[in-house]
Write an enzyme that holds these catalytic residues in place. Structure first.
Site, PDB file in Angstrom:
ATOM      1  N   GLU A 176       0.828  -1.202   0.000  1.00 10.24           N
ATOM      2  CA  GLU A 176       0.000   0.000   0.000  1.00 10.24           C
ATOM      3  C   GLU A 176       0.872   1.265   0.000  1.00 10.24           C
ATOM      4  O   GLU A 176       1.846   1.362   0.753  1.00 10.24           O
ATOM      5  CB  GLU A 176      -0.882  -0.005   1.252  1.00 10.24           C
ATOM      6  N   LYS A 229     -10.118   1.905  -1.419  1.00 13.32           N
ATOM      7  CA  LYS A 229     -10.153   1.403  -0.044  1.00 13.32           C
ATOM      8  C   LYS A 229     -11.442   1.817   0.661  1.00 13.32           C
ATOM      9  O   LYS A 229     -11.770   2.997   0.741  1.00 13.32           O
ATOM     10  CB  LYS A 229      -8.936   1.934   0.706  1.00 13.32           C
ATOM     11  N   CYS A 234      -5.007  -2.993   3.628  1.00 10.80           N
ATOM     12  CA  CYS A 234      -4.536  -2.652   4.969  1.00 10.80           C
ATOM     13  C   CYS A 234      -5.632  -2.690   6.038  1.00 10.80           C
ATOM     14  O   CYS A 234      -6.044  -3.760   6.473  1.00 10.80           O
ATOM     15  CB  CYS A 234      -3.832  -1.298   4.929  1.00 10.80           C
TER      16      CYS A 234
END
Length: 268
Positions: free
Chosen positions: A40, A116, A157
């Site tokens: 990321e 995300k 993440c």
């Protein structure tokens, strides 16, 4: 299927352009891999919030172009980790920035992107600066050893802490999940626990790729990992920059689900 896991290490002294050039060459060097996965925000800096506005770029910007060239050189499908995407039109909260992952084909074309969903920062950082993605993304990636499609879920993440996202991906057919991250060293124990939990409870192959080094005074965890649907570590990196080459048996997911059919026993 051969997967190259690229745990990129860097600090705040390395210029972004130099890092993009260096990492693109590292990707190009992965000839023989079917799939290459990056972490990321490796280019703009995982915790470099103050720099994100200046370092944001569209999906046809210099970072993705460099990765597209590298994908062609490697002859591999490339998950480019994520970047700070800038869009001309604002999102629902009026912002133009997103934490966006891109997946590129062997010829450098855009196969998939994922914004995300769960922004990290508890009101600061990502929630203050970025829009939240709204789509659960599962795609057929042509990264099997003979180019066959692999049903693949994309996450990033902090998403790792939200099991409902991964269960939704399983409902959409995911057998492989790719998770780039910039996970801090202070919560390494959580990283190890949650990567195994998501793989076991959803009976998927999980490729989780972190960063190394110190970003914006935040030491990073490293310890990228590949986990089987049984929860076994197929490979794990250390805490520095490292490349893992891992062979995945795509048939293991079906065997696991057949031998221990927990997903079929769900009632809620």
């Amino acid at each position: 299927m051969q997967v190259s896991v690229l745990q990129v290490g860097y600090d705040d002294d390395e210029p972004v352009a130099a890092r993009v050039e260096r990492v693109a060459q590292l990707v190009a060097d992965q000839r023989g891999a079917d799939l290459v996965v990056l972490p990321e925000l490796w280019a703009p800096g995982g915790f470099s919030y103050r720099e994100w506005e200046a370092r944001a770029e569209p999906l046809d910007g210099p970072t993705v172009r460099a990765l597209a060239d590298a994908a062609r050189a490697a002859g591999a499908v490339v998950h480019g980790g994520s970047l700070v995407e800038r869009t001309e039109e604002p999102g629902p909260q009026g912002r133009h920035l997103w934490n966006t992952s891109v997946v590129l084909s062997r010829d450098g074309g855009l196969l998939a992107s994922y914004r995300k969903v769960h922004r990290f920062g508890f009101g600061a950082g990502e929630p203050l600066l970025m829009e939240a993605g709204e789509d659960v993304v599962v795609v057929d990636l042509p990264c099997g050893p003979s180019g066959e499609a692999v049903r693949t879920g994309l996450a990033t993440c902090y998403d790792l802490r939200f099991p409902e996202l991964f269960r939704r991906q399983v409902d959409l057919g995911a057998e492989l999940v790719l998770l780039p991250a910039a996970w801090p060293a202070a919560r390494l124990a959580h990283w190890r626990l949650l990567t195994r939990a998501r793989a076991v409870e959803d009976q998927v192959l999980l490729v989780a790729v972190g960063t190394a080094g110190t970003h914006a005074r935040t030491p990073m965890a490293g310890h990228s990992t590949v986990v089987s649907p049984w929860g076994e570590d197929l490979a794990e990196a250390g805490d520095g920059e490292q490349v893992l080459r891992v062979g995945l048996d795509l048939g293991e997911v079906a065997r696991c689900r057949e031998q221990f059919p927990v997903l079929a026993d769900r009632r809620l």
